[in-house]
Write a protein that holds these residues in place. Structure first.
Motif, mmCIF file in Angstrom:
data_model
loop_
_atom_site.group_PDB
_atom_site.id
_atom_site.type_symbol
_atom_site.label_atom_id
_atom_site.label_comp_id
_atom_site.label_asym_id
_atom_site.label_seq_id
_atom_site.Cartn_x
_atom_site.Cartn_y
_atom_site.Cartn_z
ATOM 1 N N ASP A 1 0.955 -1.058 -0.060
ATOM 2 C CA ASP A 1 0.091 0.118 -0.010
ATOM 3 C C ASP A 1 0.798 1.119 0.036
ATOM 4 O O ASP A 1 1.293 1.676 1.058
ATOM 5 N N ILE A 2 1.295 1.709 -1.263
ATOM 6 C CA ILE A 2 1.859 3.093 -1.446
ATOM 7 C C ILE A 2 1.226 4.037 -0.438
ATOM 8 O O ILE A 2 2.008 4.925 0.012
ATOM 9 N N THR A 3 -0.051 4.151 -0.348
ATOM 10 C CA THR A 3 -0.642 5.235 0.214
ATOM 11 C C THR A 3 -0.317 5.313 1.594
ATOM 12 O O THR A 3 -0.014 6.675 2.138
ATOM 13 N N LYS B 1 3.139 8.356 5.818
ATOM 14 C CA LYS B 1 4.005 8.547 6.813
ATOM 15 C C LYS B 1 5.140 9.330 6.499
ATOM 16 O O LYS B 1 5.760 10.220 7.366
ATOM 17 N N LEU B 2 5.388 9.533 5.143
ATOM 18 C CA LEU B 2 6.528 10.394 4.882
ATOM 19 C C LEU B 2 6.212 11.604 4.751
ATOM 20 O O LEU B 2 6.908 12.691 5.096
ATOM 21 N N GLU C 1 10.541 9.717 -1.611
ATOM 22 C CA GLU C 1 9.490 8.656 -1.952
ATOM 23 C C GLU C 1 9.955 7.888 -3.387
ATOM 24 O O GLU C 1 9.481 6.971 -3.610
ATOM 25 N N SER C 2 10.646 8.555 -4.311
ATOM 26 C CA SER C 2 11.226 7.899 -5.462
ATOM 27 C C SER C 2 12.071 6.696 -5.022
ATOM 28 O O SER C 2 12.196 5.995 -6.099
ATOM 29 N N HIS C 3 12.676 6.372 -4.009
ATOM 30 C CA HIS C 3 13.311 5.357 -3.605
ATOM 31 C C HIS C 3 12.659 4.140 -3.228
ATOM 32 O O HIS C 3 13.174 3.061 -2.941
ATOM 33 N N ILE C 4 11.174 4.318 -3.078
ATOM 34 C CA ILE C 4 10.487 3.222 -2.523
ATOM 35 C C ILE C 4 10.694 1.916 -3.536
ATOM 36 O O ILE C 4 10.731 0.724 -3.027
ATOM 37 N N GLU C 5 10.644 2.487 -4.957
ATOM 38 C CA GLU C 5 10.596 1.170 -5.844
ATOM 39 C C GLU C 5 11.953 0.604 -5.832
ATOM 40 O O GLU C 5 11.826 -0.634 -5.882
ATOM 41 N N SER C 6 13.153 1.127 -5.609
ATOM 42 C CA SER C 6 14.415 0.608 -5.614
ATOM 43 C C SER C 6 14.455 -0.276 -4.418
ATOM 44 O O SER C 6 15.295 -1.121 -4.300
ATOM 45 N N ILE C 7 13.933 -0.359 -3.370
ATOM 46 C CA ILE C 7 14.103 -0.876 -2.175
ATOM 47 C C ILE C 7 12.998 -2.155 -2.203
ATOM 48 O O ILE C 7 13.265 -2.958 -1.166
ATOM 49 N N LYS D 1 8.428 -3.944 8.037
ATOM 50 C CA LYS D 1 9.528 -3.272 8.664
ATOM 51 C C LYS D 1 10.960 -2.960 7.952
ATOM 52 O O LYS D 1 11.466 -2.029 8.317
ATOM 53 N N LYS D 2 11.126 -3.917 6.954
ATOM 54 C CA LYS D 2 12.406 -3.705 6.337
ATOM 55 C C LYS D 2 12.172 -2.533 5.087
ATOM 56 O O LYS D 2 13.283 -1.660 5.137
ATOM 57 N N ILE D 3 11.117 -2.042 4.646
ATOM 58 C CA ILE D 3 10.741 -1.206 3.845
ATOM 59 C C ILE D 3 11.160 0.099 4.829
ATOM 60 O O ILE D 3 11.491 1.168 4.310
#
Length: 227
Positions: A15-17, A22-23, A38-44, A52-54
């Protein structure tokens, strides 16, 4: 739809929302561009990654983006760490802020808290709870938040079991316990502690609410040299 593993070990849709919310909270009123983080969400993202890791990856990313020119990223990282800690405590004990008397009673029963905290009545604790300002968890940069979380928050069975504003209020309650109007005095202590107007020595900050805690501390003084 991509899936992640939540704290209960259950797969759920990513859930990206929720992450964006949180951000937004972490970046509020700071001189940072949230889109950069936020642009780093895809890379992780990776298969079988935990929520938790995210969160940990976003914290580390914010730390790595901290520079002299963009120093506010360290506050973003600190806020994210505090939010992660609150979530961890909620998952461990089943409740977060908003149930202060239950928190005290639970931690006394499992031997983490000094039972003198129960000298305060339920009504007194509820009154003190109204004075707690949980937004003050967001006042810390990453270094401060990291030290607070890992050094001062008490653990049970290897997991964090209390929250920052509970720490300050419990310390305030014990400092004021012998006062005639202990609730009023505790509120004043809490205000000074939570707003960082006074700084306690580590043994007091770490041990005052612990049963039979050692409060001994070193101090620095000056004396004449007679050599």
């Amino acid at each position: 739809m991509r899936q992640v593993i939540n704290r209960a070990g259950i797969r759920e849709n990513l859930d990206i929302t929720k992450i964006r919310e949180k951000l937004l909270r972490a970046c509020d009123n700071l001189e940072v561009n949230m889109v950069e983080l936020e642009s780093h969400i895809e890379s992780i993202y990776a298969e079988n990654i935990t929520t938790k890791k995210i969160q940990e990856s976003l914290i580390n990313q914010a730390v790595s983006m901290t520079s002299f020119e963009e120093s506010d990223w360290t506050y973003v990282a600190g806020r994210l760490l505090m939010m992660e800690t609150e979530r961890e405590v909620f998952h461990k004990r089943g409740f977060s802020y908003g149930e202060f008397y239950k928190s005290i009673k639970t931690l006394v029963e499992i031997g983490i808290y000094d039972n003198r905290l129960l000298d305060y009545t339920t009504e007194e604790v509820k009154e003190l709870e109204t004075a707690m300002d949980i937004s003050r968890d967001m006042m810390y940069d990453y270094a401060g938040a990291n030290m607070f979380v890992n050094r001062y928050l008490l653990k049970y069975d290897g997991k964090i079991y209390e929250l920052p504003q509970e720490v300050f209020m419990c310390i305030a309650m014990l400092l004021a316990i012998n006062e005639k109007d202990k609730v009023s005095v505790a509120k004043r202590f809490y205000e000074a502690l939570s707003l960082k107007k006074i700084s306690l020595a580590t043994p007091i900050l770490a041990n005052l609410r612990v049963p039979n805690g050692n409060l001994s501390s070193c101090f620095i003084t000056a004396m004449d040299d007679n050599i």
